[in-house]
Design a protein around this motif. Structure first.
Motif, PDB file in Angstrom:
ATOM      1  N   CYS A 187       0.880  -1.104  -0.011  1.00  8.11           N
ATOM      2  CA  CYS A 187       0.046   0.009   0.011  1.00  8.11           C
ATOM      3  C   CYS A 187       0.831   1.129  -0.007  1.00  8.11           C
ATOM      4  CB  CYS A 187      -0.797   0.077   1.118  1.00  8.11           C
ATOM      5  SG  CYS A 187      -2.085   1.414   1.388  1.00  8.11           S
ATOM      6  N   ASP A 188       0.501   2.354  -0.888  1.00 12.09           N
ATOM      7  CA  ASP A 188       1.397   3.303  -0.887  1.00 12.09           C
ATOM      8  C   ASP A 188       1.201   4.321   0.351  1.00 12.09           C
ATOM      9  OD1 ASP A 188       2.412   2.761  -3.294  1.00 12.09           O
ATOM     10  OD2 ASP A 188       0.837   3.785  -4.696  1.00 12.09           O
ATOM     11  N   ASP A 189       0.048   4.138   1.145  1.00 12.60           N
ATOM     12  CA  ASP A 189      -0.370   4.875   2.193  1.00 12.60           C
ATOM     13  C   ASP A 189       0.215   4.206   3.415  1.00 12.60           C
ATOM     14  OD1 ASP A 189      -1.462   6.145   4.277  1.00 12.60           O
ATOM     15  OD2 ASP A 189      -3.642   6.314   3.266  1.00 12.60           O
ATOM     16  N   THR A 190       1.356   4.636   3.864  1.00 10.91           N
ATOM     17  CA  THR A 190       2.003   3.904   4.871  1.00 10.91           C
ATOM     18  C   THR A 190       1.287   3.904   6.283  1.00 10.91           C
ATOM     19  OG1 THR A 190       3.253   5.986   5.343  1.00 10.91           O
ATOM     20  CG2 THR A 190       4.251   4.281   3.954  1.00 10.91           C
ATOM     21  N   ALA A 191       0.498   4.980   6.570  1.00  6.54           N
ATOM     22  CA  ALA A 191      -0.375   5.153   7.669  1.00  6.54           C
ATOM     23  C   ALA A 191      -1.400   4.191   7.549  1.00  6.54           C
ATOM     24  CB  ALA A 191      -0.924   6.621   7.600  1.00  6.54           C
ATOM     25  N   LEU A 192      -1.982   3.780   6.342  1.00  4.83           N
ATOM     26  CA  LEU A 192      -2.972   2.683   6.572  1.00  4.83           C
ATOM     27  C   LEU A 192      -2.468   1.503   6.743  1.00  4.83           C
ATOM     28  CD1 LEU A 192      -5.953   1.769   5.672  1.00  4.83           C
ATOM     29  CD2 LEU A 192      -5.414   1.885   3.523  1.00  4.83           C
ATOM     30  N   LEU A 193      -1.258   1.232   5.924  1.00  9.32           N
ATOM     31  CA  LEU A 193      -0.531  -0.136   6.252  1.00  9.32           C
ATOM     32  C   LEU A 193      -0.145  -0.263   7.831  1.00  9.32           C
ATOM     33  CD1 LEU A 193       0.357  -2.498   4.381  1.00  9.32           C
ATOM     34  CD2 LEU A 193       2.524  -1.596   4.088  1.00  9.32           C
ATOM     35  N   THR A 194       0.143   0.625   8.588  1.00 12.20           N
ATOM     36  CA  THR A 194       0.686   0.740   9.752  1.00 12.20           C
ATOM     37  C   THR A 194      -0.682   0.264  10.480  1.00 12.20           C
ATOM     38  OG1 THR A 194       2.271   2.207   9.683  1.00 12.20           O
ATOM     39  CG2 THR A 194       1.342   1.780  11.796  1.00 12.20           C
ATOM     40  N   GLU A 195      -1.804   0.831  10.103  1.00 16.15           N
ATOM     41  CA  GLU A 195      -3.121   0.653  10.943  1.00 16.15           C
ATOM     42  C   GLU A 195      -3.651  -0.911  10.851  1.00 16.15           C
ATOM     43  OE1 GLU A 195      -7.982   1.722  10.692  1.00 16.15           O
ATOM     44  OE2 GLU A 195      -6.630   2.795   9.363  1.00 16.15           O
ATOM     45  N   VAL A 196      -3.414  -1.204   9.580  1.00 13.96           N
ATOM     46  CA  VAL A 196      -3.480  -2.884   9.230  1.00 13.96           C
ATOM     47  C   VAL A 196      -2.770  -3.639  10.087  1.00 13.96           C
ATOM     48  CG1 VAL A 196      -3.572  -4.601   7.497  1.00 13.96           C
ATOM     49  CG2 VAL A 196      -4.485  -2.377   6.984  1.00 13.96           C
ATOM     50  N   VAL A 197      -1.635  -3.497  10.125  1.00 12.34           N
ATOM     51  CA  VAL A 197      -0.584  -4.296  11.030  1.00 12.34           C
ATOM     52  C   VAL A 197      -0.771  -4.273  12.386  1.00 12.34           C
ATOM     53  CG1 VAL A 197       1.864  -4.707  11.329  1.00 12.34           C
ATOM     54  CG2 VAL A 197       1.115  -4.106   9.081  1.00 12.34           C
ATOM     55  N   ALA A 198      -1.344  -2.862  12.796  1.00 18.81           N
ATOM     56  CA  ALA A 198      -1.643  -2.852  14.509  1.00 18.81           C
ATOM     57  C   ALA A 198      -2.923  -3.253  14.686  1.00 18.81           C
ATOM     58  CB  ALA A 198      -1.176  -1.275  14.582  1.00 18.81           C
ATOM     59  N   SER A 199      -3.742  -3.476  13.809  1.00 15.21           N
ATOM     60  CA  SER A 199      -4.898  -3.881  14.276  1.00 15.21           C
ATOM     61  C   SER A 199      -5.047  -5.197  15.017  1.00 15.21           C
ATOM     62  CB  SER A 199      -6.002  -3.855  13.014  1.00 15.21           C
ATOM     63  OG  SER A 199      -7.180  -4.389  13.342  1.00 15.21           O
ATOM     64  N   ARG A 200      -6.078  -5.303  16.144  1.00 12.49           N
ATOM     65  CA  ARG A 200      -5.969  -6.229  16.891  1.00 12.49           C
ATOM     66  C   ARG A 200      -6.812  -7.530  15.972  1.00 12.49           C
ATOM     67  NH1 ARG A 200     -10.826  -6.797  19.705  1.00 12.49           N
ATOM     68  NH2 ARG A 200     -12.226  -4.798  19.635  1.00 12.49           N
ATOM     69  N   HIS A 201      -7.447  -6.993  15.125  1.00 12.75           N
ATOM     70  CA  HIS A 201      -8.413  -7.945  14.198  1.00 12.75           C
ATOM     71  C   HIS A 201      -7.568  -8.546  13.040  1.00 12.75           C
ATOM     72  CE1 HIS A 201     -12.250  -6.357  15.908  1.00 12.75           C
ATOM     73  NE2 HIS A 201     -11.968  -5.196  16.006  1.00 12.75           N
ATOM     74  N   THR A 202      -6.562  -8.266  12.988  1.00 14.82           N
ATOM     75  CA  THR A 202      -5.464  -8.840  11.836  1.00 14.82           C
ATOM     76  C   THR A 202      -4.373  -9.572  12.519  1.00 14.82           C
ATOM     77  OG1 THR A 202      -4.192  -6.998  11.922  1.00 14.82           O
ATOM     78  CG2 THR A 202      -6.359  -6.972  10.345  1.00 14.82           C
ATOM     79  N   GLN A 203      -4.176  -9.902  13.850  1.00 13.01           N
ATOM     80  CA  GLN A 203      -3.334 -10.579  14.416  1.00 13.01           C
ATOM     81  C   GLN A 203      -3.107 -11.867  14.175  1.00 13.01           C
ATOM     82  OE1 GLN A 203      -0.870  -8.596  15.991  1.00 13.01           O
ATOM     83  NE2 GLN A 203      -2.355  -6.950  15.136  1.00 13.01           N
ATOM     84  N   ALA A 204      -4.200 -12.483  13.924  1.00 16.56           N
ATOM     85  CA  ALA A 204      -4.380 -13.837  13.351  1.00 16.56           C
ATOM     86  C   ALA A 204      -3.703 -14.192  11.881  1.00 16.56           C
ATOM     87  CB  ALA A 204      -5.783 -14.545  13.424  1.00 16.56           C
ATOM     88  N   LEU A 205      -3.727 -13.321  11.144  1.00 15.29           N
ATOM     89  CA  LEU A 205      -2.989 -13.072  10.016  1.00 15.29           C
ATOM     90  C   LEU A 205      -1.485 -13.670   9.579  1.00 15.29           C
ATOM     91  CD1 LEU A 205      -5.487 -10.412   8.191  1.00 15.29           C
ATOM     92  CD2 LEU A 205      -5.876 -13.029   8.649  1.00 15.29           C
ATOM     93  N   ALA A 206      -1.047 -13.286  10.840  1.00 10.64           N
ATOM     94  CA  ALA A 206       0.372 -13.402  10.852  1.00 10.64           C
ATOM     95  C   ALA A 206       1.124 -12.686   9.752  1.00 10.64           C
ATOM     96  CB  ALA A 206       0.897 -15.003  10.739  1.00 10.64           C
ATOM     97  N   MET A 207       1.073 -11.314   9.860  1.00 11.36           N
ATOM     98  CA  MET A 207       1.497 -10.314   8.800  1.00 11.36           C
ATOM     99  C   MET A 207       3.078  -9.851   9.455  1.00 11.36           C
ATOM    100  SD  MET A 207      -1.518  -8.356   7.248  1.00 11.36           S
ATOM    101  CE  MET A 207      -2.051  -7.715   8.728  1.00 11.36           C
ATOM    102  N   ARG A 208       4.137  -9.525   8.477  1.00  8.22           N
ATOM    103  CA  ARG A 208       5.171  -9.161   8.944  1.00  8.22           C
ATOM    104  C   ARG A 208       5.550  -7.822   7.960  1.00  8.22           C
ATOM    105  NH1 ARG A 208      10.839 -10.239   8.000  1.00  8.22           N
ATOM    106  NH2 ARG A 208      10.132 -12.370   6.614  1.00  8.22           N
TER     107      ARG A 208
END
Length: 862
Positions: free
Chosen positions: A641-662
């Motif tokens: 994503c070109d929007d780094t703030a949105l990408l940070t929100e995705v990684v930090a969201s508690r609803h996405t922790q099970a997706l094992a993103m890095r």
């Protein structure tokens, strides 16, 4: 007393209507000759009414005449007759054969019988001209026991009496004293005793057949006794009493039953049961010998409804049915359903389908079975079987609503499925499943049509009750009974309302159209569609879009618009006007399907009457702006994503922790999950990602649509034009074969064949049936178990279960013959001169000689 000559019966006056003796067959070959004179179209119509006669095609008219005497064929023909027609047939079993049409009309109280007799002739249940109408013989066996509420003839009733009882009764009815005195002898041989019994029975029967003497006997009875006799004469002729076995002298009789018994006006036929002889019943009925007949069906009553509301309700039900089928098969096209191992739909899948269509499970079963009957859904071939829509469904979706409903209705009318069984259990406790073979029942389509005709016989604005429908059906099909027949009434009432053949329970215009059709035709769907179209509102291509993100379709949408709208909005309520709701998820569904924001704005701008509200415009733009900002690809998967703030929100969201993103870069995140699972997880967390291909272009997934080839539908009701042509070919084959058979017979006669024998199985069976009824002697060609042929002169007494029981003249004993070993039968002229016929088992205390198997006979073959 060393010898005894049976006394001569006194002269009697013959009653105008003499009870049937069972001798109803015409001269040998007369039925075949009558069939031979029929025109071809009459024979075609006969085969249409009784298709079993043409399967396989009979080789000649003699065989066709034999089939008309087969018990199963006649029984099937009688099952399709109404009460009045059966009453006329029963009247023919009472009257002597042949009988004139005029005499039959007088016997039936002067009612109009023309249509009934013509209908019976068309089915070849009766034959011959109006001056000599004859009934096929086996109909007497099926209906001639106690026809029209009358009892058996006196001869049969008296067969239960002992010789002393007959002697006492002979004196009571005024026979000469020598008769009763001579009958009281003791220590008589069985043969002589039987001869005396037969003679007394004949003489007492002759007295009871004399109206003057019966009237005199009735005049000797008290008014109470006469009242009892008149009640039995009205039918049924059987009565229950503890005095059935008492037979007193006339002077000792005290009760009404004893008075009648003493004079032979009623006869004790079983312990606790008395019967009024047929001759006495006919006399007591006077100028109405047939009794009360029922020439017209009962009226169909019920509750009153507004006649103006019936057709609109029916149209609303039809539209709801089409919508339910569309909803169901669209879902099954995306997610096929796996059937049970035993076949059919599981309880869970049925429940889910009912919830999807917002219908009760019983109604959902009807919808599913109907879609299958219309060829819109079927099981896939192969080992991994699934229920999916057929390719016919895609064409069906493009048709107008009226035609779509008509196709469903046509399938329902033809379907052999008993949908009301779904959810119930069979005799072994197994549950019936929808779309299984367990719910298929032969004859259901015909029964459903009969019930529908009974329902639609109700007047306008009357919703018939189930009881009234059953009463109507009881008149139309009195010989049809059973659990299936009972269930089809309730099931058809419910299903007719679902299909719009009734509205608010009352017959609709659509239902009356079906009731007027004699048979289900190939073009019935077009007829139904033409009748439904005026009842439905015209399809529209416009919407009333409101600020609360809802849209109202003021009528049925054209298929193209309905399909487009279904992609971008969800149905909130359905009815005459359908309400759709726009949500972020529904709009994202349209974007995922390939539409852009401009496409949505353009389409809604064309459909919206009064413009598109600003709230919906903002929602479309906002959803489209966020749609595709996140892109995923195989890494196993990545997210960029070109929007780094949105990408940070995705990684930090508690609803996405099970997706094992890095996060591997400011604008890139990777995950160990496959792309599809990563996208589903992000969407569940409230984000709107899309997939991209190796070249960086957006990949918009298309939902997989499953289809299976449609099977060829076979019409289950109504003869088509091809069927009529086939029956004409059968008639031509019969005529050619008959000409050949007659030529061969003429050649045999010229060759000097002495005794005319029948050798084909149908003719052998019919000849033996006639011999049983008439008490004729026949010459039997028989092959025993060792293959030894022999000719035997016998007098048949019964024919049942593949065996012929007959008195064998050679061995002077009753014997049984296997039907499949009889090679030929020939009628013998003259009366039977051998030992007397043994009494039937029901004759009381006499010992019936044991019946031996013909194969066990050690005598030399004749």
């Amino acid at each position: 007393m060393t010898s005894w000559d049976p006394p001569v019966a006194p002269a009697v006056t013959v009653i105008r209507v003499s009870p049937s003796t069972g001798r109803v067959s015409g001269p040998p070959g007369a039925l075949a000759a009558w069939l031979r004179e029929l025109p071809d179209e009459a024979l075609v119509w006969l085969f249409r009414l009784r298709p079993d006669l043409a399967t396989p095609p009979p080789p000649d008219f003699d065989i066709l005449a034999a089939r008309l005497e087969i018990r199963g064929s006649v029984s099937r023909a009688l099952e399709r007759m109404d009460t009045f027609t059966l009453e006329v047939v029963e009247a023919l079993t009472v009257l002597p054969s042949p009988v004139s049409f005029r005499a039959l009309t007088e016997f039936c109280g002067g009612l109009d019988l023309r249509e009934t007799i013509d209908s019976l002739r068309e089915r070849a249940v009766v034959w011959g001209p109006d001056e000599a109408i004859r009934l096929v013989g086996v109909a007497v066996d099926l209906l001639g026991g106690r026809p029209l509420g009358l009892g058996h003839p006196a001869r049969r009733c008296l067969a239960a009496y002992r010789l002393p009882q007959l002697a006492r009764l002979a004196g009571a009815v005024g026979l000469p004293e020598a008769v009763s005195a001579g009958a009281n002898g003791r220590n008589l041989g069985q043969s002589v005793e039987q001869s005396r019994r037969d003679a007394l029975i004949e003489m007492i029967s002759a007295v009871l057949a004399d109206p003057a003497r019966v009237s005199a006997l009735l005049d000797q009875c008290s008014p109470r006794a006469r009242h009892v006799a008149e009640r039995l004469a009205g039918g049924p002729a059987l009565g229950a009493t503890n005095d059935a076995e008492r037979l007193l002298d006339v002077g000792a009789a005290r009760t009404p039953v004893e008075e009648l018994l003493a004079r032979g006006l009623i006869v004790g036929v079983e312990p606790g049961t008395v019967e009024l002889p047929r001759e006495v019943g006919l006399l007591l009925r006077g100028d109405r010998p047939a009794g009360e007949l029922h020439p017209a069906p009962p009226e169909v009553g019920g509750r009153a409804v507004s006649a103006d509301s019936v057709d609109p309700s029916a149209a609303l039900a039809a539209d709801a049915l089409v919508r339910a089928v569309t909803t169901l098969l669209t879902a099954w096209g995306s997610t096929p359903v796996t059937p049970l191992r035993s076949g059919g739909l599981s309880v869970r899948d049925l429940r889910n389908s009912a919830r999807l269509m917002d219908l009760p499970e019983s109604h959902a079963a009807v919808v599913i079975e109907t879609a299958a009957a219309a060829g819109l859904v079927d099981a896939t071939p192969g080992t991994d079987v699934q229920f999916v829509p057929t390719n016919t469904y895609d064409r069906w979706c493009t048709e107008p609503v009226a035609m779509r409903w008509a196709i469903l209705a046509d399938g329902w009318l033809r379907s052999p499925s008993a949908s009301w069984l779904v959810g119930g259990r069979d005799d072994r406790g197994r549950q019936y499943a929808a779309m299984s073979f367990d719910t298929r029942r032969p004859g259901v389509a015909e029964l459903r049509a009969e019930v529908l005709r009974a329902v639609l016989a109700a007047p306008d604005g009357i919703a018939p009750t189930p009881e009234a429908v059953r009463a109507r059906l009881g008149w139309h099909s009195p010989r049809r009974t059973g659990a299936l027949f009972d269930g089809v009434v309730d099931g058809t009432l419910v299903e007719a309302e679902l299909f719009g053949f009734t509205g608010r329970g009352a017959p609709s215009t659509l239902g009356r159209l079906v009731a007027t059709r004699d048979a289900i035709q190939d073009d019935l769907s077009h007829l139904l569609a033409d009748a439904m179209a005026p009842l439905l509102p015209e399809p529209v291509e416009e919407l009333l879009i409101q600020a609360d993100l809802t849209a109202v379709a003021p009528g049925p949408l054209v298929p193209r618009v309905a399909a487009e709208l279904a992609r971008m909005a969800d149905i909130e309520s359905a009815g005459a006007a359908t309400v759709y709701r726009f949500t972020e998820s529904s709009l994202r569904r349209a974007l995922d399907a390939g539409s852009s924001a401009e496409d949505l704005h353009f389409l809604l701008g064309q459909l919206a009457r009064g413009g598109v509200p600003q709230t919906l415009t903002y929602l479309i733009d906002d959803t489209a702006r966020r749609h595709g900002r996140l892109r995923s690809g195989p890494a196993a998967s990545y997210l960029r994503c070109d929007d780094t703030a949105l990408l940070t929100e995705v990684v930090a969201s508690r609803h996405t922790q099970a997706l094992a993103m890095r996060r591997v870069a400011p604008t890139i995140v990777i995950s160990a999950l496959p792309v599809a699972e990563l996208l589903d997880g992000l969407r569940a967390a409230g984000f709107a990602p899309v997939a991209e291909g190796p070249d960086g272009r957006i990949v918009l997934p298309r939902p997989e649509i499953h289809r299976t080839p449609a099977r060829i539908r076979v019409a289950t009701a109504g003869p088509t034009g091809n069927r009529v042509n086939q029956l004409r070919d059968v008639v031509r084959l019969v005529r050619r074969g008959d000409e050949s058979a007659r030529a061969a017979q003429a050649a045999r006669e010229l060759a000097g064949e002495e005794l005319a024998s029948v050798r084909s199985a149908p003719l052998i069976l019919v000849t033996l049936q006639g011999a049983v009824r008439d008490g004729r002697r026949v010459l039997l060609g028989y092959v025993d178990q060792q293959g030894t042929p022999s000719d035997r002169i016998v007098r048949p007494s019964s024919l049942d279960g593949g065996w012929l029981t007959a008195w064998d003249e050679r061995s002077a004993a009753p014997r049984r013959f296997a039907l499949h070993r009889i090679t030929r039968v020939a009628d013998l002229d003259g009366s039977f001169e051998g030992p007397p016929r043994p009494p039937a088992p029901e004759t009381g205390d006499w010992v019936v000689p044991p019946v031996a198997d013909a194969d066990a006979d050690d005598d030399e073959p004749a």
